[in-house]
Design an enzyme around this catalytic site. Structure first.
Site, PDB file in Angstrom:
ATOM      1  N   LYS A 220       1.503   4.083  -3.275  1.00  0.00           N
ATOM      2  CA  LYS A 220       1.206   5.490  -3.008  1.00  0.00           C
ATOM      3  C   LYS A 220       2.431   6.197  -3.122  1.00  0.00           C
ATOM      4  O   LYS A 220       2.415   7.382  -3.664  1.00  0.00           O
ATOM      5  CB  LYS A 220       0.808   5.776  -1.504  1.00  0.00           C
ATOM      6  CG  LYS A 220      -0.496   4.937  -1.394  1.00  0.00           C
ATOM      7  CD  LYS A 220      -1.692   5.807  -1.926  1.00  0.00           C
ATOM      8  CE  LYS A 220      -3.095   5.272  -1.338  1.00  0.00           C
ATOM      9  NZ  LYS A 220      -4.190   5.930  -2.277  1.00  0.00           N
TER      10      LYS A 220
ATOM     11  N   TYR B 220       0.963  -1.330  -0.078  1.00  0.00           N
ATOM     12  CA  TYR B 220      -0.020  -0.181   0.051  1.00  0.00           C
ATOM     13  C   TYR B 220       0.916   1.224  -0.072  1.00  0.00           C
ATOM     14  O   TYR B 220       0.687   2.142  -0.716  1.00  0.00           O
ATOM     15  CB  TYR B 220      -0.815   0.052   1.169  1.00  0.00           C
ATOM     16  CG  TYR B 220      -1.643   1.242   1.268  1.00  0.00           C
ATOM     17  CD1 TYR B 220      -3.074   1.169   0.416  1.00  0.00           C
ATOM     18  CD2 TYR B 220      -1.551   2.353   2.000  1.00  0.00           C
ATOM     19  CE1 TYR B 220      -4.086   2.327   0.624  1.00  0.00           C
ATOM     20  CE2 TYR B 220      -2.611   3.323   2.037  1.00  0.00           C
ATOM     21  CZ  TYR B 220      -3.610   3.282   1.375  1.00  0.00           C
ATOM     22  OH  TYR B 220      -4.621   4.500   1.511  1.00  0.00           O
TER      23      TYR B 220
END
Length: 326
Positions: free
Chosen positions: A227, A223
Site C-alpha cells: 500500500k 500489506y
C-alpha cells in the site's frame, strides 16, 4: 477467603487491562492530525459550483464495498456529468438503494425534458445509461454512466478507456488470502499503478486513492508495504491533485467472506461508540469523505487523509446532507 482473594486480584487485573486499553484507544483516537482543508463554505454551494464545471470521473473497483458506496454517493450528490466504471466484468447493481437512486436520476431527466423538449436525448433504462447532445447545463444537468470492461493484464490495450476524465477514484484491491502473495501485489500495486499512469496520460488531473491506515513502503508487513509503495509510485506521476485515504478497519458487512476482518469488526464495533476513529471507521464515512474532499481546495498537490480526518469529513458531509433534507 482464598477464593475472595483470587477474585479480588482478577478484578484488579481486569481494571488495569481496561485502563491500559482505554489509554491506547485514546492515543489512537487523537494521534492522527486532521489534515484536510476546513469546510468554510456550505457543501451545497461547493456542489453547485463543481457541478457547473461539467466534469467527468471514473471509478476503479466499483464492485467492491467502498466502490459501490462511492458510486451511490456520487449518484446521490450528482456532481459529475459523466461517470465511467472501469472493471473486468459487467456490473448489474441489483441493490435496491442503487436502483432507487438511478430511478430518481431518470425521473429528473424526464422532468428536464419537459422543460426543454427540443433537446435530443437517448435513455436506455435497462442498461442504466443516459446520454444527451446539445445540453445547456445552466438549465438542465444530464447524468451519464458508462461501464468499460478491461483486462487488467493487458491494460495498455485499453488506454482509450482512461482518456477524457477529470477525476479518478481508485478503490481497487484484494487480499493475500484471496489472491495469494503474487496476486495481491499484482492487483494492489501493479493494476493500480498502471491505471494511474494511463489516467495521467489521458488527461486526468485529480486522482483519489483508497489505501490503508499504517501504509508505509518500508514496512515489514507485506500489506502495508505494498500500500505504501503504490502511494509513493503514484505520487511520482505528478497529478495536479493527489489524495490518499488511509482508513482503519472498515465497518461493513462484506458480501465476500473475510473471517479475519469479520472478527475484527465484531470486536472493534463495541469500541467504536466511545472511540469512533481509534481503530475502525464506518465504510459510509469513507465514501462520503472521498466525494466531499473532491469539492475542496487542498493546500498541497499531495494530501494524506488519515482515519480521523476521513471520519470527520465523512460524518460532516452526512450531517450537512441531513440539514438540507430538513
Amino acid at each position: 477467603m482464598v477464593i475472595l482473594g483470587i477474585l479480588g486480584k482478577l478484578t484488579g487485573l481486569i481494571t488495569v487491562v481496561t485502563v491500559v486499553i482505554a489509554v491506547v484507544l485514546h492515543y489512537l483516537e487523537n494521534c492522527d492530525p486532521v489534515t484536510f482543508t476546513s469546510m468554510a463554505e456550505d457543501m451545497k454551494t461547493l456542489e453547485d459550483n463543481f457541478r457547473q464545471q461539467n466534469k467527468s470521473c471514473f471509478i476503479l473497483g466499483a464492485s467492491g464495498e467502498t466502490g459501490k458506496l462511492l458510486l451511490q454517493e456520487l449518484l446521490q450528490r450528482n456532481i459529475f456529468s459523466k461517470i465511467t466504471l472501469i472493471g473486468r466484468r459487467q456490473l448489474t447493481f441489483e441493490d435496491k438503494a442503487y436502483a432507487n437512486l438511478v430511478r430518481e436520476q431518470i425521473l429528473f431527466q424526464l422532468i428536464a425534458l419537459a422543460i426543454k423538449p427540443y433537446m435530443p436525448v437517448k435513455i436506455e433504462i435497462d442498461r442504466v445509461i443516459l446520454t444527451a447532445q446539445g445540453v445547456q447545463h445552466t438549465i438542465c444537468y444530464l447524468f451519464v454512466q458508462v461501464q468499460e470492461l478491461v483486462d487488467f493484464e493487458k491494460l495498455d490495450e485499453y488506454a482509450a478507456v482512461f482518456e477524457g476524465h477529470d477525476v479518478g477514484y481508485c478503490c481497487l484491491g484484494t487480499t493475500k488470502a484471496k489472491a495469494g502473495t503474487e496476486g495481491f501485489i499484482r492487483v494492489d500495486h501493479d493494476y493500480v499503478l498502471k491505471s494511474a499512469e494511463l489516467a495521467k496520460a489521458g488527461g486526468c488531473s485529480q486522482f483519489h486513492l483508497e489505501s490503508s491506515k499504517g501504509a508505509e513502503k518500508t514496512s515489514s508487513f507485506l500489506y502495508l508495504k505494498v500500500k505504501g509503495q503504490v502511494e509513493a509510485d503514484i505520487e511520482a506521476l505528478g497529478f495536479e491533485r493527489y489524495s490518499i485515504y488511509r482508513p482503519a478497519v472498515l465497518l461493513v458487512d462484506r458480501q465476500e467472506s473475510r473471517p479475519g476482518e469479520w472478527l475484527a469488526r465484531k470486536v472493534l464495533s463495541s469500541f467504536s461508540a466511545v472511540f469512533p476513529t481509534a481503530m475502525s471507521i464506518p465504510i459510509t464515512a469513507v465514501a462520503k469523505a472521498m466525494v466531499s474532499n473532491t469539492l475542496l481546495r487542498p493546500e498541497q498537490k499531495t494530501e494524506i487523509l488519515e482515519n480521523k480526518a476521513i471520519y470527520t469529513l465523512g460524518t460532516s458531509a452526512g450531517k450537512q446532507e441531513g440539514k438540507q433534507e430538513m
